[in-house]
Design an enzyme around this catalytic site. Sequence first.
Site, PDB file in Angstrom:
ATOM      1  N   HIS A 184       0.868  -1.206   0.000  1.00  0.00           N
ATOM      2  CA  HIS A 184       0.000   0.000   0.000  1.00  0.00           C
ATOM      3  C   HIS A 184       0.891   1.238   0.000  1.00  0.00           C
ATOM      4  O   HIS A 184       1.488   1.571   1.022  1.00  0.00           O
ATOM      5  CB  HIS A 184      -0.894   0.003   1.243  1.00  0.00           C
ATOM      6  CG  HIS A 184      -1.856   1.149   1.279  1.00  0.00           C
ATOM      7  ND1 HIS A 184      -3.197   0.985   1.522  1.00  0.00           N
ATOM      8  CD2 HIS A 184      -1.685   2.489   1.111  1.00  0.00           C
ATOM      9  CE1 HIS A 184      -3.805   2.151   1.498  1.00  0.00           C
ATOM     10  NE2 HIS A 184      -2.903   3.091   1.261  1.00  0.00           N
ATOM     11  N   HIS A 237       1.392   5.424  -1.839  1.00  0.00           N
ATOM     12  CA  HIS A 237       0.991   6.530  -2.722  1.00  0.00           C
ATOM     13  C   HIS A 237       2.244   7.068  -3.394  1.00  0.00           C
ATOM     14  O   HIS A 237       3.109   7.630  -2.724  1.00  0.00           O
ATOM     15  CB  HIS A 237       0.316   7.648  -1.918  1.00  0.00           C
ATOM     16  CG  HIS A 237      -0.919   7.182  -1.208  1.00  0.00           C
ATOM     17  ND1 HIS A 237      -2.177   7.318  -1.752  1.00  0.00           N
ATOM     18  CD2 HIS A 237      -1.081   6.536  -0.020  1.00  0.00           C
ATOM     19  CE1 HIS A 237      -3.063   6.785  -0.924  1.00  0.00           C
ATOM     20  NE2 HIS A 237      -2.430   6.300   0.134  1.00  0.00           N
ATOM     21  N   LEU A 238       2.324   6.888  -4.708  1.00  0.00           N
ATOM     22  CA  LEU A 238       3.502   7.375  -5.444  1.00  0.00           C
ATOM     23  C   LEU A 238       3.234   8.688  -6.160  1.00  0.00           C
ATOM     24  O   LEU A 238       4.152   9.285  -6.712  1.00  0.00           O
ATOM     25  CB  LEU A 238       3.992   6.321  -6.444  1.00  0.00           C
ATOM     26  CG  LEU A 238       4.569   5.033  -5.837  1.00  0.00           C
ATOM     27  CD1 LEU A 238       5.045   4.098  -6.948  1.00  0.00           C
ATOM     28  CD2 LEU A 238       5.705   5.320  -4.863  1.00  0.00           C
ATOM     29  N   ARG A 239       1.957   9.124  -6.159  1.00  0.00           N
ATOM     30  CA  ARG A 239       1.584  10.397  -6.807  1.00  0.00           C
ATOM     31  C   ARG A 239       1.892  10.380  -8.305  1.00  0.00           C
ATOM     32  O   ARG A 239       2.009   9.330  -8.913  1.00  0.00           O
ATOM     33  CB  ARG A 239       2.284  11.584  -6.115  1.00  0.00           C
ATOM     34  CG  ARG A 239       2.189  11.606  -4.598  1.00  0.00           C
ATOM     35  CD  ARG A 239       0.776  11.609  -4.090  1.00  0.00           C
ATOM     36  NE  ARG A 239       0.714  11.942  -2.663  1.00  0.00           N
ATOM     37  CZ  ARG A 239      -0.287  11.598  -1.872  1.00  0.00           C
ATOM     38  NH1 ARG A 239      -1.303  10.900  -2.336  1.00  0.00           N
ATOM     39  NH2 ARG A 239      -0.287  11.956  -0.608  1.00  0.00           N
ATOM     40  N   ASN A 257      -5.485   7.133  -6.082  1.00  0.00           N
ATOM     41  CA  ASN A 257      -6.191   8.392  -5.760  1.00  0.00           C
ATOM     42  C   ASN A 257      -5.454   9.604  -6.331  1.00  0.00           C
ATOM     43  O   ASN A 257      -5.063  10.519  -5.619  1.00  0.00           O
ATOM     44  CB  ASN A 257      -6.435   8.530  -4.248  1.00  0.00           C
ATOM     45  CG  ASN A 257      -5.161   8.581  -3.424  1.00  0.00           C
ATOM     46  OD1 ASN A 257      -4.132   8.034  -3.818  1.00  0.00           O
ATOM     47  ND2 ASN A 257      -5.219   9.236  -2.281  1.00  0.00           N
ATOM     48  N   LYS A 261      -9.596  -0.485  -5.364  1.00  0.00           N
ATOM     49  CA  LYS A 261      -9.598   0.208  -4.076  1.00  0.00           C
ATOM     50  C   LYS A 261     -10.947   0.873  -3.814  1.00  0.00           C
ATOM     51  O   LYS A 261     -11.455   1.624  -4.652  1.00  0.00           O
ATOM     52  CB  LYS A 261      -8.484   1.269  -4.091  1.00  0.00           C
ATOM     53  CG  LYS A 261      -8.394   2.125  -2.834  1.00  0.00           C
ATOM     54  CD  LYS A 261      -7.868   1.362  -1.644  1.00  0.00           C
ATOM     55  CE  LYS A 261      -7.991   2.152  -0.360  1.00  0.00           C
ATOM     56  NZ  LYS A 261      -6.819   2.934  -0.026  1.00  0.00           N
ATOM     57  N   HIS A 307     -10.377   1.265   2.281  1.00  0.00           N
ATOM     58  CA  HIS A 307     -10.144   2.308   3.282  1.00  0.00           C
ATOM     59  C   HIS A 307     -11.344   2.221   4.227  1.00  0.00           C
ATOM     60  O   HIS A 307     -12.433   2.681   3.885  1.00  0.00           O
ATOM     61  CB  HIS A 307     -10.039   3.694   2.637  1.00  0.00           C
ATOM     62  CG  HIS A 307      -9.752   4.769   3.634  1.00  0.00           C
ATOM     63  ND1 HIS A 307      -8.551   5.449   3.686  1.00  0.00           N
ATOM     64  CD2 HIS A 307     -10.492   5.254   4.665  1.00  0.00           C
ATOM     65  CE1 HIS A 307      -8.573   6.318   4.697  1.00  0.00           C
ATOM     66  NE2 HIS A 307      -9.755   6.223   5.302  1.00  0.00           N
ATOM     67  N   HIS A 338      -4.358  -0.416   6.119  1.00  0.00           N
ATOM     68  CA  HIS A 338      -3.832   0.417   7.210  1.00  0.00           C
ATOM     69  C   HIS A 338      -4.719   0.379   8.457  1.00  0.00           C
ATOM     70  O   HIS A 338      -5.256   1.401   8.878  1.00  0.00           O
ATOM     71  CB  HIS A 338      -3.598   1.858   6.757  1.00  0.00           C
ATOM     72  CG  HIS A 338      -4.671   2.463   5.902  1.00  0.00           C
ATOM     73  ND1 HIS A 338      -5.996   2.510   6.258  1.00  0.00           N
ATOM     74  CD2 HIS A 338      -4.612   3.056   4.694  1.00  0.00           C
ATOM     75  CE1 HIS A 338      -6.687   3.108   5.311  1.00  0.00           C
ATOM     76  NE2 HIS A 338      -5.871   3.448   4.346  1.00  0.00           N
ATOM     77  N   LEU A 387      -4.701   9.633   7.842  1.00  0.00           N
ATOM     78  CA  LEU A 387      -6.006   8.986   7.947  1.00  0.00           C
ATOM     79  C   LEU A 387      -5.885   7.525   7.549  1.00  0.00           C
ATOM     80  O   LEU A 387      -5.232   7.247   6.535  1.00  0.00           O
ATOM     81  CB  LEU A 387      -7.029   9.683   7.050  1.00  0.00           C
ATOM     82  CG  LEU A 387      -7.460  11.071   7.541  1.00  0.00           C
ATOM     83  CD1 LEU A 387      -8.286  11.792   6.485  1.00  0.00           C
ATOM     84  CD2 LEU A 387      -8.260  10.951   8.840  1.00  0.00           C
ATOM     85  N   ASP A 400       1.536   2.789   3.476  1.00  0.00           N
ATOM     86  CA  ASP A 400       0.694   3.976   3.291  1.00  0.00           C
ATOM     87  C   ASP A 400       1.537   5.246   3.238  1.00  0.00           C
ATOM     88  O   ASP A 400       1.099   6.314   3.666  1.00  0.00           O
ATOM     89  CB  ASP A 400      -0.387   4.093   4.373  1.00  0.00           C
ATOM     90  CG  ASP A 400      -1.531   4.993   3.935  1.00  0.00           C
ATOM     91  OD1 ASP A 400      -1.630   5.320   2.736  1.00  0.00           O
ATOM     92  OD2 ASP A 400      -2.332   5.383   4.799  1.00  0.00           O
ATOM     93  N   HIS A 427       3.337  14.651   1.047  1.00  0.00           N
ATOM     94  CA  HIS A 427       2.743  15.972   0.796  1.00  0.00           C
ATOM     95  C   HIS A 427       3.847  17.002   1.007  1.00  0.00           C
ATOM     96  O   HIS A 427       4.671  16.849   1.923  1.00  0.00           O
ATOM     97  CB  HIS A 427       1.614  16.272   1.799  1.00  0.00           C
ATOM     98  CG  HIS A 427       0.395  15.432   1.621  1.00  0.00           C
ATOM     99  ND1 HIS A 427      -0.569  15.699   0.676  1.00  0.00           N
ATOM    100  CD2 HIS A 427      -0.018  14.320   2.272  1.00  0.00           C
ATOM    101  CE1 HIS A 427      -1.533  14.788   0.755  1.00  0.00           C
ATOM    102  NE2 HIS A 427      -1.217  13.934   1.710  1.00  0.00           N
TER     103      HIS A 427
HETATM  104  O1  DOR Z   1      -3.204   9.866   5.427  1.00  0.00           O
HETATM  105  C1  DOR Z   1      -3.594   9.509   4.324  1.00  0.00           C
HETATM  106  N1  DOR Z   1      -3.066  10.038   3.195  1.00  0.00           N
HETATM  107  N2  DOR Z   1      -4.575   8.612   4.244  1.00  0.00           N
HETATM  108  C2  DOR Z   1      -5.142   8.304   3.081  1.00  0.00           C
HETATM  109  O2  DOR Z   1      -6.048   7.501   3.091  1.00  0.00           O
HETATM  110  C3  DOR Z   1      -4.721   8.966   1.821  1.00  0.00           C
HETATM  111  C4  DOR Z   1      -3.368   9.482   1.920  1.00  0.00           C
HETATM  112  C5  DOR Z   1      -3.015  10.440   0.818  1.00  0.00           C
HETATM  113  O3  DOR Z   1      -3.271  10.133  -0.354  1.00  0.00           O
HETATM  114  O4  DOR Z   1      -2.434  11.496   1.113  1.00  0.00           O
HETATM  115 ZN    ZN Z   2      -3.311   5.119   1.594  1.00  0.00          ZN
END
Ligand code: DOR
Ligand code: ZN
Length: 351
Positions: A17, A19-21, A45, A103, A140, A178, A223, A251, A255
């Site tokens: 799990h 997030h690579l953006r 996402n 997802k 989620h 998560h 989250l 996870d 950011h």
């Molecule tokens: O903390 C989080 N950041 N929880 C998520 O479910 C999404 C993720 C994000 O994409 O920044």
């Molecule tokens: Zn996530």
Amino acid sequence: MSETVDRLVIRRPDDWHVHLRDGAMLAAVADYTARQFARAIVMPNLKPPVTTAAAGAAYRARIQAAVDPALNFTPLITCYLTDGINPDELVRGHGEGIFTAAKLYPAHATTNSALGVTAIDHIRPALAAMERIGMPLLIHGEVTDAHVDIFDREAVFIERTLAGLVQDYPGLKIVFEHITTAEAAEFVAASGPNIAATITPHHLAINRNAMFEGGIRPHLYCLPVVKRERHRLALRAAATSGSAKFFLGTDSAPHAVTDKESACGCAGMFNAPFAIESYAKTFAEEGALDRLEGFASEHGPRFYGLPLNDSHIAIERRAVAVPERLPAADTAIVPFHAGETLEWHYAGIVV
Ligand code: DOR
Ligand code: ZN
């Protein structure tokens, strides 16, 4: 394994799990994941989210282009479920090897989830198709009902949604992503072999007090939000139990520092740069380093029905200082454990 061991060789792990953006952020963060993990389940996402096989294939190509080829990394792509998802698209994407899983974001549960699912009834045909073809559903697991306390949203999701899903689709493979509560760990442990969970480094390492230690700590906000100490202890017990139902999923969610240190800071922790180090710290503290390999490298592929990795990595007991910030694109990101010295160090792939 005794606590005096200071070098550990384990099968190369995977991150189930992450997030690579996209774009400049993808280029900045992808190698942190690729240098430690052979494969990763990449979250969909994006803006716009990955909802078609064509978009999934294009995203996979962008990830491959962003990663150093010498790292031998394979991204595994997921489809973002919407109310209007076409089951045929899922089946085709899975059949063509583009979508490993799908997802489920309850609409408005987290970052870029506005197009998520508003009611399970909208995706029942998709869930039935996934059950039939053996395509895992990644969840989620939080209700979005504003009347439910934010610290209770995962436990309430189990009662209101997850328990019913497990009953309605008994053959569906589900990963409760998560997990953050004792209730979630208990639910997964008590369910059949097709129900598993990922656990992050941060939910194993900190409880909710850490978010408010000496002031508000936006870099520890994610989250589902971190919970009370008793939940952290339950997660540590689950992760180190040796149960094949629990496996590694960071996870990691980068950011920009300015988006975290803001009046409305974004949710997410960037733990990819020191991910295996953080897990090793938890397993060492629990006297369970001998179980790290199962959690990090074996339980996940077995659940997904994928081969174990052939290569191995070394983790050594050697102090490693985590930087306060890492440069990324035209900004910086604050990594999880910033400013700390960790005891276990990732020493790379061994041949
Ligand atoms: O903390 C989080 N950041 N929880 C998520 O479910 C999404 C993720 C994000 O994409 O920044
Ligand atoms: Zn996530």
